[in-house]
Design a protein around this motif. Structure first.
Motif, mmCIF file in Angstrom:
data_model
loop_
_atom_site.group_PDB
_atom_site.id
_atom_site.type_symbol
_atom_site.label_atom_id
_atom_site.label_comp_id
_atom_site.label_asym_id
_atom_site.label_seq_id
_atom_site.Cartn_x
_atom_site.Cartn_y
_atom_site.Cartn_z
ATOM 1 N N SER A 198 0.817 -1.205 0.000
ATOM 2 C CA SER A 198 0.000 0.000 0.000
ATOM 3 C C SER A 198 0.855 1.261 0.000
ATOM 4 O O SER A 198 0.600 2.207 -0.753
ATOM 5 C CB SER A 198 -0.929 -0.013 1.218
ATOM 6 N N ALA A 218 2.658 1.771 -3.387
ATOM 7 C CA ALA A 218 1.708 2.207 -4.417
ATOM 8 C C ALA A 218 1.334 3.677 -4.241
ATOM 9 O O ALA A 218 1.231 4.429 -5.223
ATOM 10 C CB ALA A 218 0.461 1.331 -4.377
ATOM 11 N N LEU A 255 4.056 5.868 -5.520
ATOM 12 C CA LEU A 255 4.170 5.856 -6.980
ATOM 13 C C LEU A 255 3.017 6.581 -7.664
ATOM 14 O O LEU A 255 3.220 7.292 -8.658
ATOM 15 C CB LEU A 255 4.217 4.406 -7.489
ATOM 16 N N ILE A 256 1.790 6.401 -7.152
ATOM 17 C CA ILE A 256 0.592 6.839 -7.866
ATOM 18 C C ILE A 256 -0.104 8.020 -7.212
ATOM 19 O O ILE A 256 -0.651 8.880 -7.880
ATOM 20 C CB ILE A 256 -0.414 5.665 -8.003
ATOM 21 N N TYR A 268 -6.820 4.788 -8.159
ATOM 22 C CA TYR A 268 -5.573 4.725 -8.917
ATOM 23 C C TYR A 268 -4.538 3.812 -8.267
ATOM 24 O O TYR A 268 -3.924 2.984 -8.937
ATOM 25 C CB TYR A 268 -4.982 6.133 -9.074
ATOM 26 N N PHE A 269 -4.341 3.971 -6.949
ATOM 27 C CA PHE A 269 -3.239 3.219 -6.336
ATOM 28 C C PHE A 269 -3.626 1.806 -5.891
ATOM 29 O O PHE A 269 -2.759 0.948 -5.745
ATOM 30 C CB PHE A 269 -2.622 3.996 -5.163
ATOM 31 N N PRO A 307 -5.220 -0.762 -7.551
ATOM 32 C CA PRO A 307 -4.784 -1.819 -8.473
ATOM 33 C C PRO A 307 -3.267 -2.016 -8.461
ATOM 34 O O PRO A 307 -2.788 -3.154 -8.555
ATOM 35 C CB PRO A 307 -5.254 -1.318 -9.849
ATOM 36 N N VAL A 308 -2.524 -0.916 -8.325
ATOM 37 C CA VAL A 308 -1.060 -1.012 -8.281
ATOM 38 C C VAL A 308 -0.622 -1.715 -6.995
ATOM 39 O O VAL A 308 0.304 -2.539 -7.006
ATOM 40 C CB VAL A 308 -0.423 0.392 -8.384
ATOM 41 N N ALA A 309 -1.285 -1.412 -5.880
ATOM 42 C CA ALA A 309 -0.956 -2.061 -4.608
ATOM 43 C C ALA A 309 -1.182 -3.567 -4.692
ATOM 44 O O ALA A 309 -0.373 -4.358 -4.187
ATOM 45 C CB ALA A 309 -1.797 -1.460 -3.479
ATOM 46 N N LEU A 354 -1.046 -5.420 -7.392
ATOM 47 C CA LEU A 354 0.012 -5.970 -8.244
ATOM 48 C C LEU A 354 1.334 -6.062 -7.484
ATOM 49 O O LEU A 354 2.056 -7.059 -7.576
ATOM 50 C CB LEU A 354 0.178 -5.103 -9.491
ATOM 51 N N ILE A 355 1.643 -5.035 -6.690
ATOM 52 C CA ILE A 355 2.889 -5.032 -5.906
ATOM 53 C C ILE A 355 2.844 -6.137 -4.852
ATOM 54 O O ILE A 355 3.837 -6.843 -4.638
ATOM 55 C CB ILE A 355 3.108 -3.652 -5.249
ATOM 56 N N THR A 369 3.452 -9.435 -6.526
ATOM 57 C CA THR A 369 4.854 -9.532 -6.963
ATOM 58 C C THR A 369 5.794 -9.768 -5.787
ATOM 59 O O THR A 369 6.707 -10.596 -5.868
ATOM 60 C CB THR A 369 5.263 -8.244 -7.705
#
Length: 306
Positions: free
Chosen positions: A242, A245, A248-249, A255-256, A258-260, A262-263, A266
């Motif tokens: 969290s 993300a 970054l975003i 916005y953040f 979906p990135v969280a 994915l992170i 990963t």
């Protein structure tokens, strides 16, 4: 990568049915279910961490730190001690057992950190959660002391985040929880944005705080509980994913988030891969690899938020 591996140039041909028996076995029976389960587990923990941080307005909130994973662990342990060697027959019950244990824990934490007229006290919630995590760890030790040696070995591995549910049945057991919870979570991103603000602002915008908090906490518990049921007790994924993300975003959840996710996926896949290949003679549990990175980061955040 690992004790048995498939060359990167052979992955696509193997997917197309042109691989040898060994390549197909390694890819479809060993690696693929493990990677997908790890990705889903990391994704779920990242989602749960994001929800806890937004609902409590506390950057230190994480399902592992505040005792949710420990509650899920007690649920899984109690169920395992009853199911014992027939665990494979009850694979779809594991997430339910973990969910019930985590739900009971969150209910108690919520009760003890709630103050009449003021609502949840963010810093108090973390302190109460840490206390519950410690108490539940003691309960786990008590349960282990009454178990058979083989059961103790399984529980011990689970406690350090050893990925054990790595076959296709465990994936099918996880999928319903994600199919039910993730659409609701993305539907509630604007509510999460509002809950991240001051309580008076959220009330002024017409948000029913108690109703939305209970629903979102329910989602967080369902996601975290189902994940740790098969991945073991892994902390700090939700905390780190969290924060990274957001850096970054930005702070808007649509916005953040979906990135969280994915992170988080990963991070857990990479941690497991490092644990498998770092030592040729043994496998380091993914939970230990994550903790090695996450614990210093948590201390840094704790100092910064004093």
């Amino acid at each position: 990568m690992g004790a048995s591996s498939v060359s990167i140039t052979r992955i696509i041909p193997t997917f197309l049915g042109q691989g040898t028996f060994k390549e197909e076995f390694v890819l479809f029976s060993v690696r693929l279910p493990r990677v997908i389960i790890l990705a889903l587990g990391g994704l779920a923990l990242a989602a749960a961490g994001t929800i806890f941080q937004s609902v409590t307005r506390n950057d230190l909130a994480d399902p592992g730190v505040i005792g949710v994973n420990a509650g899920a662990g007690v649920g899984v342990t109690v169920f395992y001690l009853f199911a014992s060697t027939n665990l494979q027959q009850y694979v779809f019950m594991l997430p339910i057992a973990a969910f019930l244990g985590a739900l009971l824990t969150v209910g108690c934490i919520y009760l003890f950190s709630f103050e009449k007229g003021q609502g949840i006290q963010p810093f108090k919630l973390v302190l109460v959660g840490v206390g519950f995590a410690t108490a539940l760890s003691g309960l786990m030790v008590l349960l282990m002391s009454t178990a058979e040696r083989a059961d103790v070995q399984f529980i011990s591995k689970w406690l350090v985040g050893n990925i054990w549910g790595i076959d296709w049945p465990y994936l099918w057991a996880l999928l319903p929880w994600f199919i039910l919870c993730l659409p609701i979570l993305f539907y509630k991103v604007n509510v999460l944005n509002v809950l991240s603000m001051k309580e008076s602002t959220a009330i002024g915008l017409g948000v029913n705080l108690n109703k939305e908090r209970v629903l979102l906490l329910f989602l967080a518990v369902a996601l975290a509980g189902s994940a740790v049921a098969v991945t073991g007790a892994i902390s700090f994924i939700g905390l780190m994913a969290s924060h990274i993300a957001k850096k970054l975003i930005g702070p808007k959840h649509q916005y953040f988030l979906p990135v969280a996710l994915l992170i988080g996926a990963t991070l857990l896949v990479i941690a497991d891969t490092i644990g498998r290949i770092l030592l040729s003679s043994a496998t380091i549990p993914a939970g230990l690899v994550v903790a090695f990175i996450g614990a210093p980061y948590f201390i840094f955040l704790l100092i910064r938020n004093k």
